[in-house]
Motif scaffolding. Sequence first.
Motif, PDB file in Angstrom:
ATOM      1  N   GLU A  59       0.751  -1.154  -0.123  1.00 39.45           N
ATOM      2  CA  GLU A  59       0.110   0.045  -0.064  1.00 39.45           C
ATOM      3  C   GLU A  59       0.859   1.174  -0.110  1.00 39.45           C
ATOM      4  O   GLU A  59       0.506   2.174  -0.852  1.00 39.45           O
ATOM      5  N   ASP A  60       1.931   1.066   0.788  1.00 40.67           N
ATOM      6  CA  ASP A  60       2.691   2.407   0.891  1.00 40.67           C
ATOM      7  C   ASP A  60       3.379   2.700  -0.569  1.00 40.67           C
ATOM      8  O   ASP A  60       3.625   3.857  -0.979  1.00 40.67           O
ATOM      9  N   THR A  62       2.608   1.652  -3.504  1.00 39.17           N
ATOM     10  CA  THR A  62       1.908   1.917  -4.513  1.00 39.17           C
ATOM     11  C   THR A  62       1.186   3.352  -4.380  1.00 39.17           C
ATOM     12  O   THR A  62       1.189   4.078  -5.160  1.00 39.17           O
ATOM     13  N   ARG A  63       0.983   3.779  -3.114  1.00 41.04           N
ATOM     14  CA  ARG A  63       0.717   5.210  -2.685  1.00 41.04           C
ATOM     15  C   ARG A  63       1.544   6.144  -3.279  1.00 41.04           C
ATOM     16  O   ARG A  63       1.319   7.233  -3.994  1.00 41.04           O
ATOM     17  N   ASN A  67       0.800   8.559  -6.506  1.00 36.79           N
ATOM     18  CA  ASN A  67       0.807  10.331  -6.391  1.00 36.79           C
ATOM     19  C   ASN A  67       2.100  10.601  -7.123  1.00 36.79           C
ATOM     20  O   ASN A  67       1.826  11.857  -7.916  1.00 36.79           O
ATOM     21  N   GLU A 128      -6.551   6.134  -6.471  1.00 41.26           N
ATOM     22  CA  GLU A 128      -6.374   7.381  -5.827  1.00 41.26           C
ATOM     23  C   GLU A 128      -7.949   7.787  -5.389  1.00 41.26           C
ATOM     24  O   GLU A 128      -8.128   8.050  -4.073  1.00 41.26           O
ATOM     25  N   GLY A 131      -9.182   5.165  -3.079  1.00 38.83           N
ATOM     26  CA  GLY A 131      -8.402   5.030  -1.750  1.00 38.83           C
ATOM     27  C   GLY A 131      -8.000   3.787  -1.391  1.00 38.83           C
ATOM     28  O   GLY A 131      -8.047   3.139  -0.536  1.00 38.83           O
ATOM     29  N   THR A 133      -6.990   0.119  -1.152  1.00 40.54           N
ATOM     30  CA  THR A 133      -6.307  -0.504  -0.040  1.00 40.54           C
ATOM     31  C   THR A 133      -6.501  -1.883  -0.246  1.00 40.54           C
ATOM     32  O   THR A 133      -7.646  -2.441  -0.637  1.00 40.54           O
TER      33      THR A 133
END
Length: 175
Positions: A59-60, A62-63, A67, A128, A131, A133
Amino acid sequence: MDWYSSIFELIDMRSFSNLWYWIALATLWSTASHWVLGVPYDMVLRARRVGGQAETDLEDITRVNVNRLLYIGRVSGLWILAMVSFVLSGLLVLAIWYRVEFAQAMFLLAFPMTIVGALSLSTAKLIESEGGTGDLLQKRLGRQRLYTQMIGTVSIFVTAVWGMYQNITIGVLGG
């Protein structure tokens, strides 16, 4: 006969009959299907199997990559679109009108990767907005990988058919 002529007689420097072109094509699609939105796909598999910290890591990363992609798209997306359109249309004109084999080869590499890039941007926007996850994120990344592999399969097939046609045509007609 000088050494330069000897080397070029030994090694065919045309694109579609050059082994290095086919190695580059295979490497390009292998890499594109492994790195989904900049995330190595083995992280998705590990998160699915193990969960916990592996899922948090997925998740990190990918975030961060989502972004990054969206920031680049929002800040300079129009310029990138203009440059890519210019390069692709230049390659297409050289490939079709002037029958430059190198331009044909580069177009057959670049055009499908442009489609994958647009699809990646679209997937990043979806992740995005949702959200993304957990299972939903893994599903999105898996679907992106599947679409990339489908585009890659069609691209490799079309490139192989066109390359065989070029090699047969040049071989039979002598250039």
